[in-house]
Design an enzyme around this catalytic site. Structure first.
Site, mmCIF file in Angstrom:
data_model
loop_
_atom_site.group_PDB
_atom_site.id
_atom_site.type_symbol
_atom_site.label_atom_id
_atom_site.label_comp_id
_atom_site.label_asym_id
_atom_site.label_seq_id
_atom_site.Cartn_x
_atom_site.Cartn_y
_atom_site.Cartn_z
ATOM 1 N N ASP A 261 0.850 -1.192 0.000
ATOM 2 C CA ASP A 261 0.000 0.000 0.000
ATOM 3 C C ASP A 261 0.889 1.247 0.000
ATOM 4 O O ASP A 261 1.911 1.309 0.684
ATOM 5 C CB ASP A 261 -0.909 -0.007 1.236
ATOM 6 C CG ASP A 261 -2.068 0.962 1.095
ATOM 7 O OD1 ASP A 261 -3.219 0.502 0.955
ATOM 8 O OD2 ASP A 261 -1.825 2.190 1.113
ATOM 9 N N ASN B 61 -13.040 -3.087 2.185
ATOM 10 C CA ASN B 61 -13.976 -1.990 2.386
ATOM 11 C C ASN B 61 -14.936 -1.928 1.204
ATOM 12 O O ASN B 61 -14.524 -2.161 0.064
ATOM 13 C CB ASN B 61 -13.213 -0.665 2.495
ATOM 14 C CG ASN B 61 -12.290 -0.633 3.709
ATOM 15 O OD1 ASN B 61 -12.630 -1.154 4.758
ATOM 16 N ND2 ASN B 61 -11.115 -0.037 3.548
ATOM 17 N N VAL C 151 -10.798 3.199 -3.690
ATOM 18 C CA VAL C 151 -10.384 2.716 -5.010
ATOM 19 C C VAL C 151 -11.376 1.628 -5.419
ATOM 20 O O VAL C 151 -11.548 0.636 -4.688
ATOM 21 C CB VAL C 151 -8.943 2.159 -4.996
ATOM 22 C CG1 VAL C 151 -8.586 1.585 -6.367
ATOM 23 C CG2 VAL C 151 -7.941 3.252 -4.603
ATOM 24 N N HIS D 178 -10.160 -5.057 -3.565
ATOM 25 C CA HIS D 178 -8.844 -5.311 -2.980
ATOM 26 C C HIS D 178 -9.005 -5.782 -1.546
ATOM 27 O O HIS D 178 -9.834 -5.285 -0.798
ATOM 28 C CB HIS D 178 -7.935 -4.083 -3.046
ATOM 29 C CG HIS D 178 -8.575 -2.806 -2.579
ATOM 30 N ND1 HIS D 178 -9.453 -2.090 -3.360
ATOM 31 C CD2 HIS D 178 -8.462 -2.136 -1.413
ATOM 32 C CE1 HIS D 178 -9.855 -1.030 -2.695
ATOM 33 N NE2 HIS D 178 -9.281 -1.024 -1.502
ATOM 34 N N HIS E 124 -7.145 -5.954 1.943
ATOM 35 C CA HIS E 124 -6.030 -5.406 2.725
ATOM 36 C C HIS E 124 -5.462 -6.512 3.607
ATOM 37 O O HIS E 124 -6.218 -7.224 4.290
ATOM 38 C CB HIS E 124 -6.511 -4.285 3.648
ATOM 39 C CG HIS E 124 -6.998 -3.048 2.968
ATOM 40 N ND1 HIS E 124 -6.239 -1.901 2.860
ATOM 41 C CD2 HIS E 124 -8.175 -2.757 2.355
ATOM 42 C CE1 HIS E 124 -6.934 -0.963 2.237
ATOM 43 N NE2 HIS E 124 -8.121 -1.453 1.921
HETATM 44 P P1 5GP Z 1 -9.692 1.496 0.227
HETATM 45 O O1 5GP Z 1 -9.774 2.756 1.044
HETATM 46 O O2 5GP Z 1 -10.353 1.660 -1.123
HETATM 47 O O3 5GP Z 1 -10.127 0.267 0.951
HETATM 48 O O4 5GP Z 1 -8.149 1.257 -0.013
HETATM 49 C C1 5GP Z 1 -7.444 1.818 -1.071
HETATM 50 C C2 5GP Z 1 -5.998 1.726 -0.702
HETATM 51 O O5 5GP Z 1 -5.228 1.936 -1.871
HETATM 52 C C3 5GP Z 1 -5.556 2.782 0.316
HETATM 53 O O6 5GP Z 1 -5.023 2.119 1.467
HETATM 54 C C4 5GP Z 1 -4.507 3.595 -0.439
HETATM 55 O O7 5GP Z 1 -3.430 3.985 0.382
HETATM 56 C C5 5GP Z 1 -4.072 2.647 -1.542
HETATM 57 N N1 5GP Z 1 -3.632 3.296 -2.759
HETATM 58 C C6 5GP Z 1 -4.263 4.314 -3.411
HETATM 59 N N2 5GP Z 1 -3.588 4.647 -4.512
HETATM 60 C C7 5GP Z 1 -2.509 3.812 -4.581
HETATM 61 C C8 5GP Z 1 -1.438 3.669 -5.502
HETATM 62 O O8 5GP Z 1 -1.328 4.367 -6.503
HETATM 63 N N3 5GP Z 1 -0.506 2.713 -5.224
HETATM 64 C C9 5GP Z 1 -0.595 1.916 -4.118
HETATM 65 N N4 5GP Z 1 0.378 1.030 -3.945
HETATM 66 N N5 5GP Z 1 -1.602 2.018 -3.237
HETATM 67 C C10 5GP Z 1 -2.532 2.963 -3.455
#
Ligand code: 5GP
Ligand code: ZN
Length: 114
Positions: free
Chosen positions: A30, A87, A96, A100, A102
């Site tokens: 992440d 999430n 995003v 995914h 985590h």
């Molecule tokens: P969500 O909030 O959708 O469950 O998690 C999205 C995750 O994607 C977040 O923890 C954020 O830090 C990570 N993330 C967003 N953009 C990027 C990226 O460009 N590269 C990587 N490696 N992680 C990302």
């Protein structure tokens, strides 16, 4: 999905190191880690949210979890413990919109989550 960030990462179009990959799943660290170990495990196939899963994706979801357990073992947190979570949409904190999982580890997690 050409404009999807995680589709681009899965296709190797961005400069993101993959820490795990197989035919259907990839994983990468992440960008904004919330724990010493914070890996995102994603399907290569674009699925926007948990709500978009279909019965045919059942095996794929299992593969996401098996990749996460493989990574947890590899990183040495399988015995100490770790957390996996997905999430969904605004109240779930999803930012995003490509499914995914985590994988968080390396510190004691709080409960309940914020
Ligand atoms: P969500 O909030 O959708 O469950 O998690 C999205 C995750 O994607 C977040 O923890 C954020 O830090 C990570 N993330 C967003 N953009 C990027 C990226 O460009 N590269 C990587 N490696 N992680 C990302
Ligand atoms: Zn995507």
């Amino acid at each position: 999905m050409p404009e999807c960030l995680f589709c681009k990462i899965a296709a190797g179009e961005l400069d993101t190191e993959l820490v795990y990959e197989d035919e259907e799943v990839v994983a990468f660290n992440d960008l904004n880690p919330q724990a010493p170990i914070h890996v995102l495990v994603i399907p290569r196939k674009h699925i926007a949210t948990l709500n978009d899963l279909e019965p045919a994706d059942a095996g794929l979801v299992g593969r996401l979890y098996l990749a996460a357990t493989t990574l947890a073992r590899k990183k040495g947190v399988d015995d100490s413990g770790y957390r996996t979570l997905m999430n969904c949409n605004a109240d779930g904190g999803q930012t995003v919109f490509h499914l995914h999982l985590h994988l968080l580890g390396g510190r004691r997690m709080g409960w309940p989550p914020g």
